[in-house]
Design an enzyme around this catalytic site. Structure first.
Site, PDB file in Angstrom:
ATOM      1  N   ASP A 126       0.630  -1.823  -0.415  1.00 49.58           N
ATOM      2  CA  ASP A 126       0.028  -0.024   0.052  1.00 49.58           C
ATOM      3  C   ASP A 126       0.956   1.164   0.391  1.00 49.58           C
ATOM      4  OD1 ASP A 126      -2.967   1.205   0.281  1.00 49.58           O
ATOM      5  OD2 ASP A 126      -2.141   2.074   1.805  1.00 49.58           O
TER       6      ASP A 126
ATOM      7  N   GLU B 104      12.876 -12.002  -1.334  1.00 52.38           N
ATOM      8  CA  GLU B 104      13.086 -12.153  -2.958  1.00 52.38           C
ATOM      9  C   GLU B 104      14.261 -13.303  -2.087  1.00 52.38           C
ATOM     10  OE1 GLU B 104      15.242 -10.084  -5.438  1.00 52.38           O
ATOM     11  OE2 GLU B 104      13.973 -10.603  -6.749  1.00 52.38           O
TER      12      GLU B 104
END
Ligand code: TEU
Length: 534
Positions: free
Chosen positions: A200, A257
């Site tokens: 967001d 990641e």
């Protein structure tokens, strides 16, 4: 090999309005599970869920009070795990909407920051500042929802910064401990198995530590603003959009990641469109991002698409996320078509979304061609609706429950829906559209399948063909495949000279009618046509 999310299609589930399994009038996670067949049947690659954490719901979940949990209305953590496992068993990815730029004022971090005073351990976890000598706010920053972006707290004799409601205090990402606490939220949910996040307001993590005033938007540019409230009277250069924000985004991407190379994080950027490209490149920042440019467009002119891609062209290595509709803006068919929105227009806009270059986000109900709901003031639940009444009624008109079947509450709940189902959606339910081979839903499924089967539509570059308004035309090209995409933005038939398309194969998947004769093509009102180039 390209990552799975490049060119993927994600379905945005606004949980509270999707399907209520418990009869309390609120959609919930078992409700999403119950409708997973429907989602899978669309042919999408995954879902992203609107915020699921416990929240006092001042801004319907965008004010988080506990990042580790699940909102009681939505079920328990086990319900989430069940949904996640079931989605994964079907090959669907699951992404969460994480709101880490601000928290709820009921979050224990904020309560401690407030009550611990100016020297407490969490004193700097939020953006606190002394009032000016005359007692007014520390600087001129304006909130997106109107009024000063500062709230005075007698307990600390200081103001805290809030970019949205005053119940949404801004977390201080310059404070290392606060930053690490926020990053740990990502670890927690990734280790629980989620495939990534929609972040967001990703342009707003960092604020200017010197609290410099924002400059005004020049008066002659103000008329061009779509969101006409006070927040847009200034350029948000010092409360958001700082160039060094990319460092935070980069840290987020690396954290994501670290849980596996197939995890995906994309950001929502509302302002300073050009920044989105700079914030999300293969080298730095998030994997992808989207802005409000196309979400706020209201005129069905080809310019809104062209301008968007022109801006993106400054960052050729940025892979965009594409969104025409979400829980913050009027539904697409009504935004562009007003009260006369036709089923043809709905299909054309859906075809456009799926033909554009980027990772496509479908907002629940967009596949049904749902129009905006009109609600009375006493039915509104969005605080923004009340703030700007009667200016477009706020954001509830796009948040009404999904229409599943004809009958009471359109099959959404056995109880009283938290927000009324829309009378505009009668006749457009999933059950009715599934019986009609010409429905918007039937077309949506074909369109998603077309994109899935076409490397050019999924991964190709986008080159515009120079056609006159109201026809938008572009070619998507990838590894030897080239697909021309044509859209008639007007409600009258059009003939277009297109010698470059002579000999191309007109594909069966199309909205409306198209007729290719030599070097010219006829398009019915609001047609969308696809041609495979030799
Ligand atoms: O929206 C960000 C945002 O900028 C919106 O407030 C937008 O400007 C407005 O809704 C236009 O109609 C995100 C969420 O999507 C939104 O629901 C939240 O209210 C907001 O952040 C605060 O978390």
């Amino acid at each position: 090999m390209e990552p799975w999310w490049k060119g993927a299609v994600l379905y945005h589930v606004y949980v509270r309005s999707f399907f209520d399994s418990g009869g309390d009038g609120h959609g919930d996670l078992p409700g999403v599970l119950a409708k997973l067949d429907y989602i899978e049947g669309l042919g999408v690659d995954g879902i992203w869920l609107s915020p699921i954490h416990p929240s006092p719901n001042r801004d319907w979940g965008y004010d988080v009070a506990d990042y580790a949990g699940v909102q009681a209305d939505y079920g328990a953590l086990e319900d989430f795990q069940r949904l996640l496992d079931a989605a994964h068993a079907r090959g669907l990815k699951v992404l969460l909407d994480e709101v880490l730029s601000h928290t709820s004022d009921e979050h224990p971090w904020f309560v401690e920051s407030l009550t611990g005073g100016q020297t407490g351990p969490k004193a700097d976890w939020y953006v606190w500042a002394d009032p000016k000598d005359d007692g007014t706010a520390p600087n001129n920053w304006l909130s997106v929802f109107g009024g000063p972006a500062w709230a005075y707290q007698p307990k600390r004799r200081q103001h805290y910064h809030h970019k949205f409601l005053r119940q949404q205090p801004k977390l201080n990402w310059r404070e290392p401990a606060a930053r690490e606490a926020a990053l740990s939220v990502l670890d927690l949910w990734l280790s629980r198995g989620v495939d990534g996040f929609r972040l967001d307001v990703a342009g707003t993590f960092l604020h200017d530590a010197a609290l410099t005033d924002n400059p005004p938007v020049p008066v002659d540019e103000r008329t061009r603003l779509h969101w006409s409230h006070a927040g847009n009277l200034q350029r948000h250069l010092h409360d958001s959009n700082l160039p060094e924000n990319v460092g935070v985004l980069d840290a987020i991407r690396r954290r994501v990641e670290s849980h596996g190379p197939d995890r995906f994080v994309f950001g929502e950027f509302s302002e300073e469109e050009a920044r989105c490209g700079a914030y999300c490149t293969p080298e730095e920042g998030l994997h992808s991002g989207y802005t409000f440019v196309m979400l706020l467009a209201r005129k069905l002119e080809t310019a809104f698409v062209r301008e968007h891609y022109r801006t993106l062209a400054d960052h050729p290595f940025h892979w965009p996320t594409i969104s025409l509709s979400n829980h913050d803006v009027p539904r697409t068919v009504s935004r562009f078509g007003g009260k006369d929105a036709s089923p043809e227009l709905a299909k054309m806009l859906f075809a456009l979304l799926l033909a554009l270059k980027g990772t496509a986000l479908i907002y629940q109900g967009e596949e049904l061609g749902l129009p905006q709901a009109s609600l009375a003031r006493d039915q509104l639940r969005d605080p923004v609706g009340d703030l700007y009444w009667p200016y477009d009624g706020g954001r509830d008109g796009c948040r009404t429950p999904m229409p599943w079947t004809p009958g009471p509450n359109l099959g959404f709940t056995d109880g009283t829906p938290w927000l009324p189902t829309a009378r505009e959606h009668a006749g457009l339910t999933v059950a009715e559209q599934e019986r009609d081979p010409d429905s918007a839903l039937a077309f949506a499924r074909q369109m998603i399948a077309l994109r899935k089967a076409s490397p050019a539509l999924r991964l190709g570059e986008l080159e515009f063909l120079e056609k006159d308004e109201p026809v938008l035309a572009f070619v998507r090209r990838h590894e030897g495949e080239a697909i021309a995409c044509l859209f008639n933005f007007s409600d009258a038939p059009r003939f277009v000279d297109a010698p470059e398309l002579a000999g191309a194969e007109l594909l069966a998947v199309r909205a409306g009618d198209a007729d290719l004769r030599g070097g010219s093509i006829g398009l019915s009102p609001h047609a969308a046509a696809f041609l495979r180039l030799a």
